[in-house]
Design a protein around this motif. Structure first.
Motif, PDB file in Angstrom:
ATOM      1  N   SER A   1       0.839  -1.189   0.000  1.00  0.00           N
ATOM      2  CA  SER A   1       0.000   0.000   0.000  1.00  0.00           C
ATOM      3  C   SER A   1       0.881   1.248   0.000  1.00  0.00           C
ATOM      4  N   ASN A   2       0.266   2.405  -0.224  1.00  0.00           N
ATOM      5  CA  ASN A   2       1.026   3.655  -0.232  1.00  0.00           C
ATOM      6  C   ASN A   2       1.646   3.941   1.129  1.00  0.00           C
ATOM      7  N   ALA A   3       0.973   3.502   2.189  1.00  0.00           N
ATOM      8  CA  ALA A   3       1.456   3.747   3.559  1.00  0.00           C
ATOM      9  C   ALA A   3       2.163   2.513   4.107  1.00  0.00           C
ATOM     10  N   PHE A   4       2.883   1.791   3.249  1.00  0.00           N
ATOM     11  CA  PHE A   4       3.464   0.500   3.651  1.00  0.00           C
ATOM     12  C   PHE A   4       4.452   0.612   4.805  1.00  0.00           C
ATOM     13  N   SER A   5       5.162   1.746   4.928  1.00  0.00           N
ATOM     14  CA  SER A   5       6.212   1.847   5.948  1.00  0.00           C
ATOM     15  C   SER A   5       5.657   1.814   7.370  1.00  0.00           C
ATOM     16  N   SER A   6       4.362   2.111   7.538  1.00  0.00           N
ATOM     17  CA  SER A   6       3.770   2.067   8.881  1.00  0.00           C
ATOM     18  C   SER A   6       3.720   0.643   9.424  1.00  0.00           C
ATOM     19  N   VAL A   7       3.818  -0.347   8.536  1.00  0.00           N
ATOM     20  CA  VAL A   7       3.821  -1.753   8.965  1.00  0.00           C
ATOM     21  C   VAL A   7       4.953  -2.013   9.949  1.00  0.00           C
ATOM     22  N   PHE A   8       6.108  -1.398   9.737  1.00  0.00           N
ATOM     23  CA  PHE A   8       7.288  -1.710  10.546  1.00  0.00           C
ATOM     24  C   PHE A   8       7.148  -1.234  11.989  1.00  0.00           C
ATOM     25  N   THR A   9       6.412  -0.150  12.198  1.00  0.00           N
ATOM     26  CA  THR A   9       6.188   0.317  13.563  1.00  0.00           C
ATOM     27  C   THR A   9       4.958  -0.344  14.169  1.00  0.00           C
ATOM     28  N   ARG A  10       3.960  -0.567  13.349  1.00  0.00           N
ATOM     29  CA  ARG A  10       2.746  -1.224  13.849  1.00  0.00           C
ATOM     30  C   ARG A  10       3.067  -2.627  14.358  1.00  0.00           C
ATOM     31  N   HIS A  11       3.962  -3.328  13.659  1.00  0.00           N
ATOM     32  CA  HIS A  11       4.370  -4.679  14.069  1.00  0.00           C
ATOM     33  C   HIS A  11       5.780  -4.603  14.664  1.00  0.00           C
ATOM     34  N   SER A  12       5.894  -3.801  15.718  1.00  0.00           N
ATOM     35  CA  SER A  12       7.201  -3.514  16.306  1.00  0.00           C
ATOM     36  C   SER A  12       7.794  -4.693  17.063  1.00  0.00           C
ATOM     37  N   GLY A  13       7.043  -5.769  17.252  1.00  0.00           N
ATOM     38  CA  GLY A  13       7.610  -6.981  17.836  1.00  0.00           C
ATOM     39  C   GLY A  13       8.305  -7.848  16.802  1.00  0.00           C
ATOM     40  N   ILE A  14       8.069  -7.541  15.526  1.00  0.00           N
ATOM     41  CA  ILE A  14       8.692  -8.282  14.425  1.00  0.00           C
ATOM     42  C   ILE A  14       9.800  -7.453  13.778  1.00  0.00           C
ATOM     43  N   PHE A  15       9.522  -6.158  13.596  1.00  0.00           N
ATOM     44  CA  PHE A  15      10.453  -5.265  12.907  1.00  0.00           C
ATOM     45  C   PHE A  15      10.891  -4.122  13.823  1.00  0.00           C
ATOM     46  N   TYR A  16      11.948  -3.463  13.414  1.00  0.00           N
ATOM     47  CA  TYR A  16      12.334  -2.185  14.023  1.00  0.00           C
ATOM     48  C   TYR A  16      12.589  -1.199  12.900  1.00  0.00           C
TER      49      TYR A  16
END
Length: 413
Positions: free
Chosen positions: A315-330
């Motif tokens: 999606s256009n706002a794909f980068s928010s995934v990394f903070t939303r799933h902060s237990g998987i990504f940083y």
């Protein structure tokens, strides 16, 4: 400006449609849309330091690459000096060469037949030995490189990727500079070049589907755990926040319910999935997890991932995934660049999930350190020489003073 802690409201634009979230029978509350949840971003100093630790290596690698890409792999020093800003080099080239003497030799030659001789830079014998060793490491890991390239194509919606984009990310995934001529033609059963690289648009197309490559890191891990325990393990993400990080209760409940959803492989055909569905979110997280797992350092700058937004259905706002799933990504902001990092690949800021191709970096760093040690020994020898000279001067001064004193005593007598 960076802040130690900042609260951000993240919204999935595609989830703005009104709908009643389905009820998970295992829980008594409804799964809430993420747009209603407040997410806290926190700096992870240890993971930021992991990026900082590779700063010197990447700087040296950029300068080496610049020289190796020149015709004949030689360049006048003054030409290289003009490229300092592009190379993000904050010292003069001569200073760089003195600091890292293991990479290059310098010599005088003429740019034109009748011009004055100027200083040139060329690879040292030690750097050429490293390049030979690098080629051997690539040859040894050719099947791994083939699998990586196939996986990148297999995750894309049309099983086709732009050559320009692949060339741009080759270092992130460990592909050699010449992979289009050294790797792709030898595996025509998997790859087909469309167009001519460097002459207009060109693409790499997947020719055949290997089911063994269509298993993600998550699925392979679940299979391994099933074999070890004898109990079926469901594929899912490792979700764990580091000490000092926390989520509000509302977000913890949302994450718990989201993890209960079935895993969606990044290699599955998702053309029938609604872009705004929770299943598509699960698939998107799976794609990012797989991409970072395939990368050399288990981290990739967000702008580079964004180049493949259309191919991987982000999606256009794909980068928010990394903070939303902060237990998987940083999501690191180190150096003013957003970098997505895979948490499970690091422990206390150290990379523990080592890619076999990292052997190339290890050899390069050895060469770098040899040069630094050589430079340190040169400086130590210079200091000792200066110290000896100072001691000799002091002795001479003492002798002169004694002679003067004797002369004065003679005059007085």
């Amino acid at each position: 400006m960076l802040f130690k802690t900042k609260s951000i409201f993240f919204y999935l634009q595609n989830l703005q449609k009104t709908y009643r979230p389905p009820i998970n029978p295992k829980f008594t509350h409804q799964i809430k849309p993420v747009s209603s949840l407040k997410v806290v971003w926190r700096k992870d100093r240890k993971l930021d330091q992991a990026i900082e630790n590779d700063k010197q290596y990447k700087l040296c690698a950029r300068v080496v690459k610049e020289v190796l890409n020149e015709p004949g792999q030689v360049i006048p020093l003054r030409y290289l000096e003009k490229r300092r800003e592009r190379l993000r080099l904050n010292v003069k080239i001569k200073t760089f060469l003195n600091r890292y003497p293991g990479f290059f030799d310098t010599y005088y030659d003429r740019i034109k037949p009748k011009s004055d001789a100027v200083l040139f830079v060329r690879p040292s014998d030690r750097l050429r030995d490293f390049l030979d060793e690098e080629r051997k490491i690539y040859d040894k890991n050719e099947q791994l490189l083939v699998a990586k390239l196939c996986k990148l194509l297999m995750m894309s919606k049309d099983k086709v990727l732009s050559i320009d984009k692949l060339v741009h990310v080759k270092r992130e995934f460990g592909f050699p500079n010449d992979f289009l001529v050294s790797l792709v033609p030898r595996h025509s059963n998997y790859f087909k070049l469309i167009g001519c690289p460097g002459e207009g648009q060109s693409f790499l197309q997947l020719e055949s589907w290997n089911p063994e490559f269509a298993k993600s890191v998550i699925q392979l891990r679940a299979e391994e755990e099933t074999k070890l325990t004898g109990i079926h393990v469901r594929p899912n993400f490792n979700w764990k926040l580091p000490p000092g990080f926390f989520l509000r209760k509302e977000m913890r409940e949302w994450v718990r319910d989201w993890l209960e959803l079935d895993y969606v492989s990044p290699y599955e055909d998702v053309s029938s999935l609604d872009q705004s569905s929770r299943e598509m979110e699960k698939r998107t997280v799976g794609v990012f997890h797989e991409l970072l797992s395939l990368s050399i350092f288990k981290r990739v700058p967000v702008p580079i991932l964004g180049k493949f937004r259309d191919e991987y259905r982000f999606s256009n706002a794909f980068s928010s995934v990394f903070t939303r799933h902060s237990g998987i990504f940083y999501l690191s902001l180190k150096g003013g660049i957003k970098t997505a990092m895979l948490r499970e690949a690091y422990k206390d800021g150290e990379l523990i999930d080592s890619d076999p191709l990292l052997e190339i970096k290890d050899r390069f760093v050895e060469l770098l350190e040899e040069g630094k040690q050589e430079r340190a020994e040169q400086l130590r020898a210079q200091r000792e020489e200066v110290k000896k000279d100072m001691e000799m001067m002091a002795l001479r001064n003492e002798d002169m003073e004694e002679e003067l004193d004797e002369h004065e005593d003679d005059e007085q007598m």
